[in-house]
Design a protein around this motif. Structure first.
Motif, PDB file in Angstrom:
ATOM      1  N   THR A  75       0.827  -1.199   0.000  1.00  0.00           N
ATOM      2  CA  THR A  75       0.000   0.000   0.000  1.00  0.00           C
ATOM      3  C   THR A  75       0.861   1.249   0.000  1.00  0.00           C
ATOM      4  OG1 THR A  75      -1.869   1.095   1.099  1.00  0.00           O
ATOM      5  CG2 THR A  75      -0.223   0.092   2.520  1.00  0.00           C
ATOM      6  N   GLU A  77      -0.187   5.684   0.334  1.00  0.00           N
ATOM      7  CA  GLU A  77      -1.320   6.594   0.481  1.00  0.00           C
ATOM      8  C   GLU A  77      -0.834   8.015   0.658  1.00  0.00           C
ATOM      9  OE1 GLU A  77      -2.663   6.512   5.027  1.00  0.00           O
ATOM     10  OE2 GLU A  77      -2.647   4.496   4.139  1.00  0.00           O
ATOM     11  N   GLU A  79      -2.531  12.256   1.444  1.00  0.00           N
ATOM     12  CA  GLU A  79      -3.662  13.143   1.683  1.00  0.00           C
ATOM     13  C   GLU A  79      -3.494  14.388   0.839  1.00  0.00           C
ATOM     14  OE1 GLU A  79      -5.512  13.792   5.457  1.00  0.00           O
ATOM     15  OE2 GLU A  79      -4.326  12.162   6.333  1.00  0.00           O
ATOM     16  N   LYS A  96      -8.087  11.667   1.650  1.00  0.00           N
ATOM     17  CA  LYS A  96      -7.063  10.630   1.698  1.00  0.00           C
ATOM     18  C   LYS A  96      -7.243   9.641   0.550  1.00  0.00           C
ATOM     19  CE  LYS A  96      -4.915   7.845   5.265  1.00  0.00           C
ATOM     20  NZ  LYS A  96      -5.071   7.381   6.644  1.00  0.00           N
ATOM     21  N   TYR A  97      -6.154   9.362  -0.156  1.00  0.00           N
ATOM     22  CA  TYR A  97      -6.123   8.411  -1.263  1.00  0.00           C
ATOM     23  C   TYR A  97      -5.271   7.224  -0.842  1.00  0.00           C
ATOM     24  CZ  TYR A  97      -8.102  12.140  -4.056  1.00  0.00           C
ATOM     25  OH  TYR A  97      -8.932  13.123  -4.542  1.00  0.00           O
ATOM     26  N   VAL A  98      -5.842   6.028  -0.862  1.00  0.00           N
ATOM     27  CA  VAL A  98      -5.137   4.829  -0.433  1.00  0.00           C
ATOM     28  C   VAL A  98      -5.105   3.835  -1.594  1.00  0.00           C
ATOM     29  CG1 VAL A  98      -5.015   2.953   1.241  1.00  0.00           C
ATOM     30  CG2 VAL A  98      -5.953   5.178   1.928  1.00  0.00           C
ATOM     31  N   PHE A  99      -3.898   3.540  -2.071  1.00  0.00           N
ATOM     32  CA  PHE A  99      -3.693   2.590  -3.156  1.00  0.00           C
ATOM     33  C   PHE A  99      -3.203   1.269  -2.569  1.00  0.00           C
ATOM     34  CE2 PHE A  99      -3.373   6.701  -5.079  1.00  0.00           C
ATOM     35  CZ  PHE A  99      -3.808   6.555  -6.388  1.00  0.00           C
ATOM     36  N   THR A 100      -3.878   0.171  -2.870  1.00  0.00           N
ATOM     37  CA  THR A 100      -3.422  -1.142  -2.447  1.00  0.00           C
ATOM     38  C   THR A 100      -3.223  -2.012  -3.678  1.00  0.00           C
ATOM     39  OG1 THR A 100      -5.689  -1.919  -2.147  1.00  0.00           O
ATOM     40  CG2 THR A 100      -4.579  -1.054  -0.201  1.00  0.00           C
ATOM     41  N   LEU A 115      -8.242   1.403  -5.289  1.00  0.00           N
ATOM     42  CA  LEU A 115      -8.081   2.760  -4.770  1.00  0.00           C
ATOM     43  C   LEU A 115      -9.293   3.089  -3.917  1.00  0.00           C
ATOM     44  CD1 LEU A 115      -6.958   5.655  -4.555  1.00  0.00           C
ATOM     45  CD2 LEU A 115      -8.047   6.126  -6.754  1.00  0.00           C
ATOM     46  N   ASN A 116      -9.042   3.359  -2.646  1.00  0.00           N
ATOM     47  CA  ASN A 116     -10.086   3.838  -1.756  1.00  0.00           C
ATOM     48  C   ASN A 116      -9.876   5.342  -1.634  1.00  0.00           C
ATOM     49  OD1 ASN A 116     -11.990   4.295   0.157  1.00  0.00           O
ATOM     50  ND2 ASN A 116     -11.049   3.067   1.755  1.00  0.00           N
ATOM     51  N   ASP A 117     -10.640   6.121  -2.385  1.00  0.00           N
ATOM     52  CA  ASP A 117     -10.428   7.568  -2.385  1.00  0.00           C
ATOM     53  C   ASP A 117     -11.567   8.289  -1.676  1.00  0.00           C
ATOM     54  OD1 ASP A 117     -12.457   8.584  -4.193  1.00  0.00           O
ATOM     55  OD2 ASP A 117     -11.299   7.810  -5.857  1.00  0.00           O
TER      56      ASP A 117
END
Length: 146
Positions: A75, A77, A79, A96-100, A115-117
């Protein structure tokens, strides 16, 4: 080519460039987004996430540590605070942008993840990274993908 990081056992494509596409209409006005990774001397990996506008002007540049919360997941991430007009036009909002992603190995032509954006709350978008041939990067005759 890269080697696994002894501390985190992370293996990534060291210094190669990847063209990122996010599967969401929110980013349709974004220009090319380039992702690359760099292995540090302290066994840490850094992701470089650079977004350009339609005129190929750099509008977002992030250097982020890559972590491995589990053996099968990496991951990174960041902000975004007070996005400017060009960032907003490209689809980026505050939050917050979280890339896994699953470990891609040291030399993949393509890989991707989720992507949980901030736009979607608990929902996720898919993203895909396709390798960019450094000899063709920026040329119009081909995509530059390999």
């Amino acid at each position: 080519m890269s080697t696994p990081s002894p501390a985190n056992n992370i293996t990534l494509p060291d210094t190669k460039s990847y063209l990122v596409k996010i599967d969401s209409d929110a980013y349709k006005n974004s220009g090319p987004t380039i992702l690359s990774f760099l292995a540090g001397l302290d066994d840490k990996w850094t992701a470089f996430y650079n977004v350009h506008n339609q005129d190929d002007k750099l509008i977002l540049e992030k250097s982020i540590e890559v972590t491995a919360p589990t053996v099968m997941e990496y991951t990174f991430e960041f902000e975004l605070h007070d996005p400017n007009e060009q960032q907003q036009e490209a689809g980026y909002i505050e939050g917050k942008y979280v890339f896994t992603f699953s470990p891609p190995g040291s030399d993949p032509a393509e890989f991707g993840g989720m992507l949980n954006d901030p736009r979607n709350g608990d929902a996720v978008d898919n993203w895909n990274a396709t390798g960019v041939d450094p000899d063709k990067k920026g040329e119009d005759d081909e995509t530059g993908e390999y």
